[in-house]
Design a protein around this motif. Structure first.
Motif, PDB file in Angstrom:
ATOM      1  N   ILE A   1      18.089 -21.467  15.350  1.00 33.34           N
ATOM      2  CA  ILE A   1      17.357 -20.410  14.650  1.00 33.34           C
ATOM      3  C   ILE A   1      16.449 -21.069  13.620  1.00 33.34           C
ATOM      4  N   ARG A   2      15.171 -20.634  13.577  1.00 34.43           N
ATOM      5  CA  ARG A   2      14.206 -21.209  12.637  1.00 34.43           C
ATOM      6  C   ARG A   2      13.673 -20.120  11.717  1.00 34.43           C
ATOM      7  N   ASP A   3      13.256 -20.537  10.523  1.00 34.41           N
ATOM      8  CA  ASP A   3      12.709 -19.563   9.576  1.00 34.41           C
ATOM      9  C   ASP A   3      11.243 -19.291   9.888  1.00 34.41           C
TER      10      ASP A   3
ATOM     11  N   LEU B   1      14.081 -25.587  10.751  1.00 29.78           N
ATOM     12  CA  LEU B   1      15.401 -25.304  11.293  1.00 29.78           C
ATOM     13  C   LEU B   1      16.271 -24.629  10.242  1.00 29.78           C
ATOM     14  N   ASP B   2      16.837 -23.486  10.591  1.00 30.24           N
ATOM     15  CA  ASP B   2      17.736 -22.775   9.687  1.00 30.24           C
ATOM     16  C   ASP B   2      19.199 -23.043  10.065  1.00 30.24           C
ATOM     17  N   SER B   3      19.494 -22.954  11.351  1.00 33.63           N
ATOM     18  CA  SER B   3      20.841 -23.258  11.824  1.00 33.63           C
ATOM     19  C   SER B   3      20.777 -23.623  13.299  1.00 33.63           C
ATOM     20  N   MET B   4      21.800 -24.355  13.733  1.00 29.14           N
ATOM     21  CA  MET B   4      21.865 -24.780  15.131  1.00 29.14           C
ATOM     22  C   MET B   4      23.330 -24.868  15.544  1.00 29.14           C
ATOM     23  N   THR B   5      23.607 -24.430  16.749  1.00 23.70           N
ATOM     24  CA  THR B   5      24.938 -24.565  17.328  1.00 23.70           C
ATOM     25  C   THR B   5      24.819 -25.345  18.623  1.00 23.70           C
ATOM     26  N   LEU B   6      25.635 -26.401  18.744  1.00 23.04           N
ATOM     27  CA  LEU B   6      25.626 -27.236  19.949  1.00 23.04           C
ATOM     28  C   LEU B   6      27.003 -27.183  20.578  1.00 23.04           C
ATOM     29  N   PHE B   7      27.057 -26.780  21.845  1.00 28.18           N
ATOM     30  CA  PHE B   7      28.317 -26.699  22.577  1.00 28.18           C
ATOM     31  C   PHE B   7      28.519 -28.022  23.310  1.00 28.18           C
ATOM     32  N   ILE B   8      29.617 -28.706  23.002  1.00 19.68           N
ATOM     33  CA  ILE B   8      29.819 -30.080  23.468  1.00 19.68           C
ATOM     34  C   ILE B   8      31.061 -30.143  24.358  1.00 19.68           C
ATOM     35  N   PRO B   9      30.959 -30.723  25.545  1.00 17.70           N
ATOM     36  CA  PRO B   9      32.119 -30.833  26.445  1.00 17.70           C
ATOM     37  C   PRO B   9      33.028 -31.997  26.046  1.00 17.70           C
TER      38      PRO B   9
ATOM     39  N   LYS C   1      13.372 -32.123   2.428  1.00 18.56           N
ATOM     40  CA  LYS C   1      14.205 -31.979   1.235  1.00 18.56           C
ATOM     41  C   LYS C   1      15.114 -30.775   1.451  1.00 18.56           C
ATOM     42  N   SER C   2      16.266 -31.052   1.988  1.00 19.93           N
ATOM     43  CA  SER C   2      17.181 -29.968   2.318  1.00 19.93           C
ATOM     44  C   SER C   2      18.613 -30.479   2.256  1.00 19.93           C
ATOM     45  N   LEU C   3      19.541 -29.539   2.142  1.00 18.50           N
ATOM     46  CA  LEU C   3      20.966 -29.841   2.218  1.00 18.50           C
ATOM     47  C   LEU C   3      21.467 -29.429   3.591  1.00 18.50           C
ATOM     48  N   ILE C   4      22.328 -30.247   4.152  1.00 18.74           N
ATOM     49  CA  ILE C   4      22.787 -30.039   5.529  1.00 18.74           C
ATOM     50  C   ILE C   4      24.305 -29.919   5.536  1.00 18.74           C
ATOM     51  N   LYS C   5      24.806 -28.860   6.141  1.00 15.51           N
ATOM     52  CA  LYS C   5      26.246 -28.711   6.321  1.00 15.51           C
ATOM     53  C   LYS C   5      26.560 -28.790   7.812  1.00 15.51           C
TER      54      LYS C   5
ATOM     55  N   ASN D   1      34.266 -22.641  22.569  1.00 23.20           N
ATOM     56  CA  ASN D   1      34.743 -22.722  21.193  1.00 23.20           C
ATOM     57  C   ASN D   1      34.669 -24.152  20.655  1.00 23.20           C
ATOM     58  N   LYS D   2      34.559 -25.133  21.542  1.00 20.78           N
ATOM     59  CA  LYS D   2      34.370 -26.532  21.121  1.00 20.78           C
ATOM     60  C   LYS D   2      32.890 -26.731  20.812  1.00 20.78           C
ATOM     61  N   ARG D   3      32.559 -26.714  19.542  1.00 25.08           N
ATOM     62  CA  ARG D   3      31.140 -26.729  19.188  1.00 25.08           C
ATOM     63  C   ARG D   3      30.932 -27.344  17.809  1.00 25.08           C
ATOM     64  N   ILE D   4      29.689 -27.706  17.553  1.00 21.13           N
ATOM     65  CA  ILE D   4      29.240 -28.190  16.252  1.00 21.13           C
ATOM     66  C   ILE D   4      28.179 -27.222  15.728  1.00 21.13           C
ATOM     67  N   GLU D   5      28.321 -26.814  14.475  1.00 31.27           N
ATOM     68  CA  GLU D   5      27.298 -25.979  13.830  1.00 31.27           C
ATOM     69  C   GLU D   5      26.635 -26.777  12.713  1.00 31.27           C
ATOM     70  N   ILE D   6      25.326 -26.646  12.620  1.00 31.30           N
ATOM     71  CA  ILE D   6      24.551 -27.287  11.554  1.00 31.30           C
ATOM     72  C   ILE D   6      23.805 -26.196  10.793  1.00 31.30           C
ATOM     73  N   LYS D   7      24.018 -26.143   9.497  1.00 35.19           N
ATOM     74  CA  LYS D   7      23.328 -25.155   8.654  1.00 35.19           C
ATOM     75  C   LYS D   7      22.477 -25.909   7.625  1.00 35.19           C
ATOM     76  N   VAL D   8      21.249 -25.454   7.442  1.00 35.96           N
ATOM     77  CA  VAL D   8      20.282 -26.144   6.587  1.00 35.96           C
ATOM     78  C   VAL D   8      19.879 -25.240   5.437  1.00 35.96           C
ATOM     79  N   GLN D   9      19.896 -25.784   4.230  1.00 31.03           N
ATOM     80  CA  GLN D   9      19.479 -25.045   3.047  1.00 31.03           C
ATOM     81  C   GLN D   9      18.344 -25.801   2.361  1.00 31.03           C
ATOM     82  N   TYR D  10      17.191 -25.141   2.220  1.00 36.02           N
ATOM     83  CA  TYR D  10      16.005 -25.801   1.623  1.00 36.02           C
ATOM     84  C   TYR D  10      15.919 -25.504   0.143  1.00 36.02           C
TER      85      TYR D  10
END
Length: 336
Positions: free
Chosen positions: A219-221, A226-234, A261-265, A327-336
Motif C-alpha cells: 500500500i502506498r500513500d 511505501l506505507d505498508s507491505m506484506t510478504l507471504f513467505i514459504p 527519512k522514515s522509521l521502519i517496523k 499466516n507465515k508472513r512478514i509485515e513492513i510498516k513505514v512512518q515518515y
C-alpha cells in the motif's frame, strides 16, 4: 552489567524453543566404565522422555539406560546395570536442521549383585548432544554423557538414536474466518477466505491463487511512498531463513527505503502449528532476519525496529491447510 543484560537477553531468546509438548528418544550406544569400578566397557540402550510445556528455558527429561552384559576385569562373570537419571535440557540454539543441546542432572545406578563390584550408587550427570532434524516430528539424536558416581568415579556414555516429537497445544483461534465471501475490512487489513481459490485483498490490491507462494501486497500513500507491505513467505519447517525469491523482493524495498527519512517496523508472523511460545520466538527471528537483510543493503539499523507476534494475528483460517500457510508472513510498516 552489560554482560548480565546480554545473558538475560540470551535466556529470553532461548525461551520455549521446542515445537512440540513432548519428545521421546530411543538410544543405543556404549557405556565406558571407570577403571576403579572393575568393569569393562559395554553395550547400552535406553529411553528418554522430555517435557517441553513449561515456562522455563530448561526442559525436564527422564532417562533410563540399561546395560545387559558388562564384563569384569578380574573374572569371566558379567553383571548388568540399570541407570535412571533426571536431567534438565537446555537448547543452545536451533535452526531448521540442527538443535544442539546441553544437559545436567542427577540419578541412581543399580548393578546386579557381585562381590567384585559396587552394587548401587548415586550419580551426577552432565553432557551435550545434537539433534539432526530429518522430518517434521523426527530427528536423529547424538549425545555424550559423563556421570560421577558417589562423587569420585566417572563413566562416559556415548549414544545415538531416534527422537520423536509429539503433542500440540490447542492453538485454534477464538474467531477464524469461515465465510466463503470476502469480508469488508479497514484499509490496512486483509482477509483470506478459505473457499478455493484463496483470495488476499487489500484495498485495490488483489492476488488470487490456490496454493501458498511468494506474494506481496503493498500500500502506498498519495505521494507514491511505501506505507505498508506484506510478504507471504514459504518458510521451511521451524525455519527463519529467507528463500531467494523473498530476498529479491525485500532487496527491492531495501533499495527504495534506504535513502528515505522514515522509521521502519518489521513484524514477523507464524502459522498456528506448534507451541505458542515457540511460534512467538520464531516470528521474532523471522523479523530480525529481514532487518539484517535491510541493513546489509544500506538501510540504517537505527531506523528499524523488529517485533514478533507469533500466531496471535492469523489472516487465514488455521483449520484450512492451504490457507494456514498464508499466516507465515512478514509485515513492513513505514512512518515518515
Amino acid at each position: 552489567m552489560r554482560k548480565l543484560l546480554l545473558s538475560l537477553s540470551c535466556i529470553a531468546t532461548l525461551y520455549g524453543e521446542q515445537m512440540y509438548l513432548y519428545e521421546v528418544s530411543s538410544v543405543l550406544g556404549v557405556m565406558e566404565n571407570g577403571k576403579s569400578t572393575g568393569m569393562n566397557s559395554s553395550l547400552a540402550y535406553g529411553l528418554q522422555l522430555q517435557y517441553n510445556d513449561i515456562d522455563f528455558f530448561i526442559k525436564p527429561e527422564l532417562s533410563y539406560v540399561y546395560s545387559p552384559k558388562i564384563g569384569l576385569h578380574e573374572s569371566d562373570a558379567t553383571v548388568s546395570a540399570h541407570t535412571l537419571m533426571f536431567n534438565g535440557v537446555y537448547d543452545v540454539e536451533y535452526t531448521a536442521l540442527l538443535t544442539p543441546f546441553l544437559k545436567a542432572g542427577a540419578g541412581y545406578q543399580s548393578i546386579s549383585n557381585n562381590a567384585l563390584v559396587n552394587t548401587d550408587s548415586f550419580l551426577m550427570s552432565t553432557g551435550a548432544g545434537l539433534k539432526l532434524n530429518i522430518k517434521e516430528q523426527f530427528s536423529i539424536k547424538f549425545e555424550t554423557l559423563v556421570t560421577w558416581h558417589d562423587f569420585h568415579e566417572s563413566n562416559i556414555l556415548v549414544f545415538g538414536g531416534l527422537n520423536f516429537s509429539f503433542g500440540y497445544e490447542d492453538n485454534v483461534p477464538a474467531a477464524s474466518t469461515q465465510t466463503s465471501e470476502p469480508l469488508k475490512t479497514e484499509p490496512d487489513q486483509a482477509i483470506i477466505v478459505t473457499t478455493p481459490p484463496v483470495t488476499i485483498s487489500k484495498e485495490d490490491h488483489n492476488l488470487t491463487q490456490t496454493k501458498s507462494s511468494n506474494s506481496e501486497v503493498s500500500i502506498r500513500d498519495t505521494n507514491g511512498r511505501l506505507d505498508s507491505m506484506t510478504l507471504f513467505i514459504p518458510y521451511l519447517f521451524r525455519s527463519y531463513e529467507l528463500d531467494e525469491e523473498s530476498k529479491t523482493v525485500l532487496k527491492g524495498y531495501a533499495n527504495e527505503l534506504r535513502a528515505q527519512k522514515s522509521l521502519i517496523k518489521i513484524i514477523g508472523h507464524t502459522d498456528t502449528k506448534g507451541r505458542r511460545a515457540f511460534n512467538q520466538e520464531l516470528s521474532l527471528k523471522r523479523a530480525s532476519t529481514v532487518k539484517d537483510l535491510f541493513v546489509e543493503h544500506g538501510v540504517s539499523p537505527e531506523r528499524i525496529t523488529v517485533e514478533g507476534r507469533g500466531e496471535s494475528e492469523p489472516m487465514a483460517d488455521s483449520q484450512d491447510p492451504v490457507a494456514d500457510k498464508f499466516n507465515k508472513r512478514i509485515e513492513i510498516k513505514v512512518q515518515y
